[in-house]
Design a protein around this motif. Structure first.
Motif, mmCIF file in Angstrom:
data_model
loop_
_atom_site.group_PDB
_atom_site.id
_atom_site.type_symbol
_atom_site.label_atom_id
_atom_site.label_comp_id
_atom_site.label_asym_id
_atom_site.label_seq_id
_atom_site.Cartn_x
_atom_site.Cartn_y
_atom_site.Cartn_z
ATOM 1 N N GLY A 107 -27.089 -13.154 -46.872
ATOM 2 C CA GLY A 107 -25.785 -13.909 -46.843
ATOM 3 C C GLY A 107 -24.701 -13.309 -45.925
ATOM 4 N N ALA A 108 -25.357 -12.171 -45.300
ATOM 5 C CA ALA A 108 -24.558 -11.418 -44.054
ATOM 6 C C ALA A 108 -25.172 -11.888 -42.626
ATOM 7 C CB ALA A 108 -24.907 -9.725 -44.273
ATOM 8 N N ASP A 109 -25.045 -11.288 -41.631
ATOM 9 C CA ASP A 109 -25.571 -11.737 -40.206
ATOM 10 C C ASP A 109 -26.712 -10.979 -40.119
ATOM 11 O OD1 ASP A 109 -25.143 -10.725 -36.999
ATOM 12 O OD2 ASP A 109 -24.669 -12.821 -37.605
ATOM 13 N N LEU A 110 -27.786 -11.840 -39.490
ATOM 14 C CA LEU A 110 -29.248 -11.127 -39.351
ATOM 15 C C LEU A 110 -29.307 -10.466 -38.107
ATOM 16 C CD1 LEU A 110 -31.952 -11.445 -40.269
ATOM 17 C CD2 LEU A 110 -32.369 -13.257 -38.668
ATOM 18 N N GLN A 111 -28.406 -10.299 -37.315
ATOM 19 C CA GLN A 111 -28.327 -9.436 -36.133
ATOM 20 C C GLN A 111 -27.647 -7.873 -36.621
ATOM 21 O OE1 GLN A 111 -26.536 -11.320 -32.612
ATOM 22 N NE2 GLN A 111 -28.625 -12.003 -32.007
ATOM 23 N N ARG A 112 -26.389 -8.115 -37.600
ATOM 24 C CA ARG A 112 -26.037 -7.027 -38.164
ATOM 25 C C ARG A 112 -26.996 -6.353 -39.219
ATOM 26 N NH1 ARG A 112 -21.530 -8.145 -42.111
ATOM 27 N NH2 ARG A 112 -21.898 -5.902 -42.590
ATOM 28 N N GLU A 113 -27.844 -7.071 -39.693
ATOM 29 C CA GLU A 113 -29.071 -6.612 -40.345
ATOM 30 C C GLU A 113 -30.000 -5.553 -39.575
ATOM 31 O OE1 GLU A 113 -31.411 -5.220 -43.635
ATOM 32 O OE2 GLU A 113 -29.628 -5.908 -43.586
ATOM 33 N N ALA A 114 -30.330 -6.261 -38.510
ATOM 34 C CA ALA A 114 -30.980 -5.571 -37.182
ATOM 35 C C ALA A 114 -30.493 -4.288 -36.896
ATOM 36 C CB ALA A 114 -31.476 -6.510 -36.024
ATOM 37 N N GLU A 115 -29.017 -4.362 -36.725
ATOM 38 C CA GLU A 115 -28.346 -3.029 -36.310
ATOM 39 C C GLU A 115 -28.408 -2.234 -37.355
ATOM 40 O OE1 GLU A 115 -24.529 -5.226 -35.196
ATOM 41 O OE2 GLU A 115 -25.723 -5.767 -33.352
ATOM 42 N N ALA A 116 -28.007 -2.512 -38.675
ATOM 43 C CA ALA A 116 -28.184 -1.795 -39.925
ATOM 44 C C ALA A 116 -29.387 -0.950 -40.036
ATOM 45 C CB ALA A 116 -27.887 -2.503 -41.266
ATOM 46 N N LEU A 117 -30.503 -1.748 -39.774
ATOM 47 C CA LEU A 117 -31.903 -1.144 -39.699
ATOM 48 C C LEU A 117 -32.034 0.121 -38.794
ATOM 49 C CD1 LEU A 117 -34.281 -4.091 -40.227
ATOM 50 C CD2 LEU A 117 -33.870 -2.114 -41.899
ATOM 51 N N ALA A 118 -31.244 -0.160 -37.502
ATOM 52 C CA ALA A 118 -31.202 0.901 -36.298
ATOM 53 C C ALA A 118 -30.507 2.003 -37.008
ATOM 54 C CB ALA A 118 -30.835 0.218 -35.038
ATOM 55 N N ASP A 119 -29.178 1.840 -37.470
ATOM 56 C CA ASP A 119 -28.434 2.747 -38.103
ATOM 57 C C ASP A 119 -28.910 3.466 -38.967
ATOM 58 O OD1 ASP A 119 -26.487 1.850 -36.255
ATOM 59 O OD2 ASP A 119 -25.434 0.705 -38.010
ATOM 60 N N ALA A 120 -30.115 3.127 -39.702
ATOM 61 C CA ALA A 120 -30.857 3.753 -40.920
ATOM 62 C C ALA A 120 -31.991 4.867 -40.260
ATOM 63 C CB ALA A 120 -31.435 2.871 -41.778
ATOM 64 N N GLY A 121 -32.081 4.673 -38.789
ATOM 65 C CA GLY A 121 -32.930 5.639 -38.039
ATOM 66 C C GLY A 121 -34.021 4.775 -37.787
#
Length: 302
Positions: free
Chosen positions: A224-238
């Motif tokens: 339900g969010a933005d897929l590119q935001r999810e990619a960025e969230a994975l990067a922010d997780a390390g």
């Protein structure tokens, strides 16, 4: 008469020429990231015919068809199009049932609606077991939605092929669970971007990094969010950017049982590609810097 006999073989050859030959497009000179985790390939050549990738390589080993449309990839970066394991907060294939009969009917409705996967949440054990059996009979991927370690263990025990969500009730992750996720190649899509602050997001990020370090296959689900935001969230997780690209392309296709045709840049795969003006291997946010894209073989520029 002899003149016609000479012309006939030429006409037959022309008539037998596959129609897609005249619609080939070639991306030339980009730095290619294939989605499989291999090193980026400089000066790449990717030949697209119809809606399919025909050839992949470098300018030194792939001949460029003279009749193809040429797309200049010099100074740019080529990556597979992103694949979303779960695009909606309430996905089309979500099963909700209280009994075994209800579960089987719900799975039949999902199959009739051509959903790409069966999604399993909280259900009574008998209903969950019936849903899992019906999904396996239909050879559909089964994705279990989790928030706790107990939910993850239960769904893995029951034979799901992937998990959506991340454990956020404990940071004491069971090594046995991590080993099973890794060894069984059960793909986990953390869906971090869909979590509001204060809902265990920080713990979910840390557990995502722990799973990655343990060798668990990560994927990307926007939920339900933005897929590119999810990619960025994975990067922010390390997660390193190149590994995020693998998670959001090949591994996501793997979770949906589509890795034989999607999620990576290989001959025979669907031509869904991103041509980027900056390097996503350095900063995953560069996935937003789209200079052009192929969608099912159709090229467009932004």
């Amino acid at each position: 008469m002899r003149r016609y006999l000479v012309l006939l073989p030429i006409l037959l050859l022309w008539a037998c020429k596959p129609p897609e030959e005249s619609h080939m497009k070639v991306v030339i000179g980009a730095v290619m990231m294939d989605g499989l985790g291999g090193p980026p390939v400089s000066n790449s050549v990717v030949v697209v015919s119809g809606n399919e990738i025909r050839e992949v390589g470098t300018s030194s080993n792939i001949p460029i068809p003279a009749e193809a449309d040429k797309i200049d990839g010099g100074g740019r970066f080529l990556a597979p199009g992103l694949v979303d394991v779960c695009a909606a907060a309430e996905p089309r294939g979500m099963i909700q049932a209280e009994s075994a009969d209800e579960a089987r009917k719900a799975v039949a409705a999902v199959i009739a609606g051509h959903a790409p996967a069966i999604h399993i949440g909280k259900m009574p054990p008998a209903a969950m077991q019936a849903a899992l059996e019906a999904a396996r009979e239909a050879s559909l991927p089964i994705l279990g939605h989790i928030a706790t370690q107990a939910e993850a263990k239960s769904l893995v025990d029951r034979g799901v092929s992937g998990l959506v969500g991340m454990i956020r009730d404990t940071e004491d992750l069971d090594p046995g669970l991590l080993n099973r996720l890794r060894d069984l190649k059960i793909v986990v899509a953390p869906a971090l971007a869909s979590l509001p602050a204060g809902s265990g997001l920080e713990m979910a990020r840390r557990n995502t990094a722990r799973m990655f370090k343990a060798g668990v296959l990560l994927a990307a689900a926007s939920a339900g969010a933005d897929l590119q935001r999810e990619a960025e969230a994975l990067a922010d997780a390390g997660i390193p950017p190149l590994d995020v690209i693998v998670a959001a392309t090949h591994n996501s296709a793997l979770a949906l049982h589509q890795a034989d045709r999607a999620g990576s840049i290989q001959p025979g795969h669907e031509a869904n590609l991103l041509l980027l003006s900056a390097n996503p291997g350095e900063d995953i946010r560069n996935l937003r810097r789209v200079a052009g894209r192929f969608v099912a073989g159709e090229w467009s520029q932004k």
